[in-house]
Design a protein around this motif. Structure first.
Motif, short mmCIF file in Angstrom:
data_model
loop_
_atom_site.label_atom_id
_atom_site.label_comp_id
_atom_site.label_asym_id
_atom_site.label_seq_id
_atom_site.Cartn_x
_atom_site.Cartn_y
_atom_site.Cartn_z
N ILE A 11 -3.28 -23.00 36.66
CA ILE A 11 -4.24 -21.91 36.49
C ILE A 11 -5.66 -22.38 36.79
CG2 ILE A 11 -5.32 -20.38 34.80
CD1 ILE A 11 -2.63 -19.41 35.70
N ALA A 12 -6.03 -23.55 36.30
CA ALA A 12 -7.40 -24.04 36.51
C ALA A 12 -7.69 -24.24 37.99
CB ALA A 12 -7.61 -25.35 35.76
N ALA A 13 -6.73 -24.79 38.74
CA ALA A 13 -6.92 -25.01 40.17
C ALA A 13 -6.99 -23.69 40.91
CB ALA A 13 -5.79 -25.88 40.72
N VAL A 14 -6.16 -22.73 40.52
CA VAL A 14 -6.20 -21.41 41.17
C VAL A 14 -7.52 -20.72 40.89
CG1 VAL A 14 -5.14 -19.11 41.24
CG2 VAL A 14 -3.69 -21.14 41.10
N ARG A 15 -7.99 -20.83 39.65
CA ARG A 15 -9.28 -20.20 39.31
C ARG A 15 -10.40 -20.79 40.16
NH1 ARG A 15 -9.54 -21.66 34.46
NH2 ARG A 15 -8.52 -19.85 33.50
N GLU A 16 -10.36 -22.08 40.39
CA GLU A 16 -11.39 -22.73 41.19
C GLU A 16 -11.38 -22.18 42.62
OE1 GLU A 16 -12.75 -27.23 42.59
OE2 GLU A 16 -11.16 -26.95 41.09
N VAL A 17 -10.18 -22.00 43.19
CA VAL A 17 -10.08 -21.46 44.54
C VAL A 17 -10.57 -20.02 44.57
CG1 VAL A 17 -8.49 -20.80 46.39
CG2 VAL A 17 -8.20 -22.99 45.23
N VAL A 18 -10.13 -19.20 43.60
CA VAL A 18 -10.54 -17.80 43.56
C VAL A 18 -12.05 -17.68 43.42
CG1 VAL A 18 -10.41 -15.66 42.21
CG2 VAL A 18 -8.32 -16.97 42.69
N ASP A 19 -12.63 -18.49 42.55
CA ASP A 19 -14.08 -18.44 42.33
C ASP A 19 -14.87 -18.85 43.58
OD1 ASP A 19 -13.66 -17.60 39.77
OD2 ASP A 19 -14.01 -19.55 38.84
#
Length: 249
Positions: free
Chosen positions: A192-200
């Motif tokens: 989740i943290a890595a996906v959030r970084e990409v989305v942001d």
């Protein structure tokens, strides 16, 4: 012996023969027999294992299946293929092809969504289309549960529009595109943290490039898994048909 294993299944092979033909070590052959990946070997009067060509074919089939679905799922599938009907086996293998095709389509759609985001960022005066989806429609399109979309919302990955007093969710094009990218990244094993970084970072050039690399790497992996399954085809067919043959007298 070299090349595909042909001839009578009454041919007796030693453990070292099976290891040499399958590419596995002696211990791996024994371990995979114990796990049910290959049928139990016959035993000689002196207690030595006596294998047949079908054991080599089963191990080759396992190698291809493991490359396509992972070793745990491959072990389970081969055990089922050896005990089920031909129709059940065909359905199981076809299901793998369908899942791989869906994963590929999912990643391609995510790439298209990424390209659309880039086009919006570079087009002055871009007017948003009015298309939108309900949470049920979007979950169906992505092949996930509605609870998954709610969880992603809580984690700040996909933000819907709330349009009624009952807090019914509607997702506009930006959210739909983000959801496709999140789906592909999560399927690739990203936390989740890595996906959030990409989305942001999707609105930064470097962030979009990172997402593009991830998605293209995923497409390459899906292609490799598909090829592994295709390579296993003839050996899988041998395993399935052997399971239907009456035992030798």
């Amino acid at each position: 012996m070299s090349g595909p294993v042909n001839g009578s299944q009454r041919v007796r092979l030693r453990t070292i023969d099976v290891a040499r033909e399958s590419g596995y070590s002696l211990q791996q052959v024994r371990d995979l027999e114990r796990l049910g990946v290959i049928p139990p070997a016959a035993r000689s009067d002196s207690g030595y294992r006596a294998y047949a060509p079908i054991h080599v074919q089963a191990l080759r089939a396992y190698r291809g299946l493991a490359g396509a679905v992972g070793p745990v799922a491959a072990r389970r599938m081969l055990a089922e293929l050896r005990t089920g009907t031909i129709a059940e086996a065909a359905s199981s293998i076809n299901g793998v092809h369908v899942r791989l095709a869906r994963e590929r389509d999912e990643s391609l759609r995510a790439l298209q969504a990424l390209e659309a985001i880039e086009a919006e960022a570079h087009t002055a005066g871009f007017e948003q289309e009015r298309d939108a989806m309900t949470i049920t429609e979007l979950a169906g399109a992505l092949g996930v549960r509605t609870s998954t979309l709610r969880f992603w919302e809580q984690e700040g990955l996909v933000s819907p529009e709330r349009v009624t007093s009952l807090r019914a969710r509607r997702y506009g094009l930006p959210a739909i595109r983000a959801a496709r990218i999140v789906t592909a990244l999560r399927s690739s094993g990203y936390g989740i943290a890595a996906v959030r970084e990409v989305v942001d970072s999707l609105h930064r050039l470097d962030g979009r490039e990172d997402a593009r690399r991830v998605l293209r790497r995923r497409l390459d992996l899906i292609a490799a898994r598909t090829v592994a399954l295709l390579r296993a085809g003839a050996d899988l067919a041998a395993v399935v048909t052997f399971a239907q043959e009456p035992p030798a007298p």
